[in-house]
Design an enzyme around this catalytic site. Structure first.
Site, short mmCIF file in Angstrom:
data_model
loop_
_atom_site.label_atom_id
_atom_site.label_comp_id
_atom_site.label_asym_id
_atom_site.label_seq_id
_atom_site.Cartn_x
_atom_site.Cartn_y
_atom_site.Cartn_z
N ARG A 19 -2.57 -49.10 -22.18
CA ARG A 19 -1.28 -49.73 -22.78
C ARG A 19 -1.54 -51.40 -23.33
O ARG A 19 -0.69 -51.80 -24.20
CB ARG A 19 -0.44 -49.95 -21.49
CG ARG A 19 0.25 -48.65 -20.99
CD ARG A 19 0.88 -48.72 -19.75
NE ARG A 19 1.62 -47.51 -19.52
CZ ARG A 19 2.22 -47.27 -18.37
NH1 ARG A 19 2.45 -48.23 -17.61
NH2 ARG A 19 2.83 -46.09 -18.26
N GLU A 75 4.57 -53.20 -5.93
CA GLU A 75 4.39 -53.96 -6.91
C GLU A 75 4.37 -55.53 -6.80
O GLU A 75 3.90 -56.31 -7.18
CB GLU A 75 5.41 -53.73 -8.07
CG GLU A 75 5.05 -54.49 -9.49
CD GLU A 75 5.98 -53.92 -10.53
OE1 GLU A 75 6.77 -53.25 -10.27
OE2 GLU A 75 6.05 -54.91 -11.69
N GLU A 103 17.99 -54.00 1.30
CA GLU A 103 17.91 -53.84 -0.22
C GLU A 103 19.17 -54.77 -0.70
O GLU A 103 20.19 -54.74 -0.50
CB GLU A 103 18.33 -52.45 -0.65
CG GLU A 103 18.71 -52.21 -2.05
CD GLU A 103 17.51 -52.83 -2.95
OE1 GLU A 103 16.04 -52.50 -2.80
OE2 GLU A 103 17.92 -53.59 -4.03
N HIS A 158 5.40 -54.44 -15.94
CA HIS A 158 4.77 -54.38 -14.62
C HIS A 158 4.07 -55.46 -14.39
O HIS A 158 3.22 -56.23 -15.25
CB HIS A 158 3.62 -53.37 -14.46
CG HIS A 158 3.40 -53.02 -12.89
ND1 HIS A 158 4.05 -52.01 -12.42
CD2 HIS A 158 2.42 -53.48 -12.12
CE1 HIS A 158 3.13 -51.85 -10.98
NE2 HIS A 158 2.25 -52.73 -11.09
N ASN A 194 12.60 -50.50 -9.55
CA ASN A 194 11.91 -50.15 -10.77
C ASN A 194 11.13 -48.74 -10.33
O ASN A 194 11.01 -48.18 -11.48
CB ASN A 194 10.65 -51.07 -10.89
CG ASN A 194 11.11 -52.15 -11.89
OD1 ASN A 194 12.00 -52.04 -12.71
ND2 ASN A 194 10.30 -53.38 -11.86
N THR A 195 11.26 -48.41 -9.35
CA THR A 195 10.53 -47.08 -9.31
C THR A 195 11.53 -46.03 -9.50
O THR A 195 10.97 -45.16 -10.22
CB THR A 195 10.54 -46.85 -7.64
OG1 THR A 195 9.75 -47.74 -7.04
CG2 THR A 195 9.73 -45.42 -7.04
N GLY A 236 9.16 -43.29 -15.14
CA GLY A 236 9.20 -42.02 -15.26
C GLY A 236 8.98 -41.35 -13.73
O GLY A 236 8.91 -40.24 -13.97
N ASP A 282 11.20 -62.24 -5.42
CA ASP A 282 11.58 -62.70 -4.28
C ASP A 282 10.37 -62.84 -3.23
O ASP A 282 10.31 -63.85 -2.56
CB ASP A 282 12.73 -62.23 -3.54
CG ASP A 282 13.93 -62.17 -4.59
OD1 ASP A 282 13.79 -62.47 -5.69
OD2 ASP A 282 15.16 -61.86 -4.05
#
Ligand code: ADP
Length: 652
Positions: A482, A620, A181, A591, A189-190, A194, A423
């Site tokens: 959205r 993602e 990581e 996203h 982002n996870t 929410g 990346d």
């Protein structure tokens, strides 16, 4: 060998407050090594509160000094994102006190928080009469170590939800695992989301009261034209039968089926791009996502031991009440880490993948670099999984590929963490991966207008709040998808609007934000609050009479369960109980729907559709499911379902 879990980091955060602050006597008695007795490092002894702006508001630190040293730093208040910002609080104050310096590198993944901590200490130094410039001139730079070489069955790049789901599955399958990581904390982002996980769960949903407008929405499905559904036609047919059966019985409880989730995911994403081309998600990927979501949610909870939340949620643009949650978001990472570490797994933080190692056409490892410059070479006996998340924080890349939005404003903010730079796209391309849907990006219509953060503190539920523009007028059906909300918002003055709530509505979010937290946001100007609608209109800057009229009219729509202006179908609460709130909102990049093309086995495909040996991807960073518009709550389902598949298959 894991460097520091979120739990440990959080513990350290507390300890900085206690250890560094309370240990000030011994610290000062021990005369910190880097504190020369020069007048440049002289202070008025005492405690001073230094403040600076972080990501989500002010960070206030209590800094104590003796005559010639900073002896303690305690966090008084801060609203930074838990988990992601923890390493900055854990490391920066300790480093300042140890080195008596402010020339300190920021922590990977929490740059803004790191800089705010340094600025808050500088503020306190100034108050204590110290020389900020001299402290800044003292550079504390980490030194690169010797090459680290390691081998595992599976190497996973990225410690967000997809990476941890993959790691859990691979470890469960008996593989040794290394997760790298690039930031100093797991989560990505996870963790910033929410974390609502869409899954059709009829057993649980049938115990919950139906959302307003449910019957009308389901009746409309019966009129869907089957000829427009291609491969999804048999699923639509089955769904229609399910709906007929449901409508013939008790409709007071929630309806849901895998078929309904599937059809909503497909229609929710099927769109026309800016050039007039139809974009839609892959049948195989969508059906896998929706049919495996509930089982994966239960698997993850059972395997890691994490506590499930007993309520469902419906985040903005989810279109249905099927969002599953966990009792505590950071547990997702702490519990999966514990499981993986117990099963021959290791997490390497501050380790950034730079290159894939490819041997005779097969991906066999990863070259990486640690934040301090130490080179790392990892060999993967069985497979490499790319789980590096999207590129939402790379607005140039978003703009370069965009084929969906007419324009993307230059000043657009993002809800994404800073490490979402795409990346994995470069890594995949290096191995010959095919890219899909790269131009399709989701904007979060309701991001905070000033910070770009996910402004969910008072975004109660779409059936409750209403949106007004700067003129105090409604402009859209608040329950819409959205992208519809974003297109509508971008047409308003300054591309912004206000979500209006009353106190009764505010009470409904208090599992996410306490009244104190809401009031703190009010104090910082991130949310407006007033005792009358007229006073709220003045804070917004619109005509009070027009605003009051909008609210009165809206309340009659709630009474009549019908919205002749914008066709809203779901209503629950009226805006009637003071105090009233207005949340300034503006679309922000949220996203990226495109990325590496994978198949249902999570194998990365090349341009001919052939799996690249040894290479898997999930989350993602992949594309092909959500097409033009992702349903709120579907990202978490996606990253865990495909993460699990990637981990299981890479371990084979
Ligand atoms: P997903 O939802 O797909 O899991 P997240 O954004 O939650 O995506 O997590 C992706 C993680 O990958 C982030 O924590 C990010 O810092 C990490 N990451 C991104 N690029 C790299 C890289 N080159 N090397 C290691 N980790 C990376």
């Amino acid at each position: 060998m894991r460097k520091r879990s979120i739990t440990t980091a959080m513990l350290c955060m507390t300890l900085v407050g206690t250890m560094v602050g309370c240990g000030s006597a011994s610290q000062s008695a021990a005369a910190p090594s880097g504190a020369p007795e020069s007048p440049a490092f002289a202070y008025q002894a005492g405690s001073y509160t230094g403040t600076a702006k972080g990501n989500n508001g002010d960070i206030a630190l209590e800094v104590t000094f003796d005559g010639n040293a900073i002896t303690g730093i305690t966090v008084k208040s801060q609203q930074e994102t838990p988990g992601i910002s923890d390493p900055a609080f854990a490391k920066i104050p300790v480093t300042i006190v140890e080195n008596q310096a402010l020339g300190i590198d920021t922590i990977a993944g929490c740059t803004v928080t790191s800089n705010a901590i340094l600025a808050a200490v500088a503020d306190a130094v100034k108050q204590a009469g110290g020389n900020v410039d001299a402290l800044k001139a003292k550079a504390v730079t980490a030194k690169a170590g010797n090459l680290i070489e390691k081998t595992a069955d599976v190497v996973i790049i990225g410690g967000g939800g997809a990476g941890m789901s993959a790691a859990t599955a691979a470890a469960q399958a008996g593989a040794s695992v290394i997760i790298i990581e690039k930031t100093a904390a797991l989560g990505g982002n996870t963790l910033a989301s929410g974390l609502a996980w869409n899954a059709a769960d009829p057993e649980m949903q049938s115990k919950m009261d139906a959302i307003p407008g449910q019957v009308e929405t389901l009746k409309a499905v019966l009129d869907y034209n089957e000829a427009e559904f291609g491969d999804f036609t048999p699923i639509l047919k089955t769904l229609k039968e399910q709906i007929k059966t449901y409508l013939a019985g008790d409709t007071s409880k929630m309806f849901d089926t895998v078929e309904w989730h599937t059809i909503q995911t497909y229609t929710g994403g099927k769109r026309t791009d800016a050039k007039g081309n139809t974009v839609e998600g892959s049948y195989d990927m969508i059906t896998k996502l929706c049919s495996e979501s509930l089982d994966t949610y239960q698997w993850f909870a059972e395997t890691t031991g994490i506590t499930k939340a007993d309520k469902l949620s419906s985040p903005v643009g989810s279109l249905w009440l099927r969002g599953h949650n966990f009792a505590k978001k950071t547990d997702v990472f702490d519990y999966s880490t514990k499981f993986v570490e117990k099963n021959a797994g290791e997490v390497m933080l501050e380790t950034k993948a730079e290159e894939l190692i490819i041997t005779d056409g097969r991906v066999t490892g990863v070259k990486a670099i640690k934040t301090d410059g130490t080179p790392v070479t990892l060999t993967a006996n069985k497979g490499v999984i790319v789980a590096t998340g999207g590129f939402g924080a790379n607005s140039d890349m978003v703009r370069e590929y965009n084929i969906y939005w007419p324009t993307i404003p230059d000043a657009i903010k993002t809800t994404c963490v800073a490490s979402a730079t795409g990346d994995g796209i470069a890594l995949g391309l290096q191995a010959g991966a095919n890219l899909v849907d790269m131009g399709l990006t989701q904007m979060m219509p309701t991001a905070n207008a000033f910070s770009g953060a996910l402004a969910d503190a008072l975004l109660v539920a779409p059936q409750n709040y209403l949106f007004v523009n700067k003129q105090g007028n409604r402009f859209v059906d608040e329950t819409a998808a959205r992208d519809t909300l974003t297109f509508a918002a971008l047409k308003q003055t300054d591309g912004m609007f206000y979500a209006i709530d009353d106190q009764e509505m505010a009470k409904t979010v208090q599992n996410r934000a306490t009244q104190e937290q809401i009031d703190a946001m009010v104090e910082k100007g991130l949310i407006y609050k007033a005792d009358t609608l007229e006073a709220l209109a003045e804070k917004i800057g619109c005509d009070p009479a027009a605003f009051v009229e909008t609210i009165k009219t809206y309340n009659t729509y709630v009474d009549n369960n019908a919205d002749p202006d914008f066709g809203k179908k779901m209503f629950q609460m009226k805006v009637e109980t003071a105090p009233f709130y207005a949340c300034p909102a503006k679309p922000a990049v949220h996203h990226t729907m495109g990325g590496l093309q994978i198949n249902t086995e999570a194998q990365v495909l090349n341009a001919s559709g052939t799996p690249i040996p040894g290479l898997y991807a999930a989350g993602e960073i992949t594309g092909g499911i959500h097409a033009g518009n992702r349903l709120g709550g579907n990202a978490i389902a996606d990253i865990f379902v495909f993460g699990r598949t990637a981990g299981t298959n890479a371990a084979k």
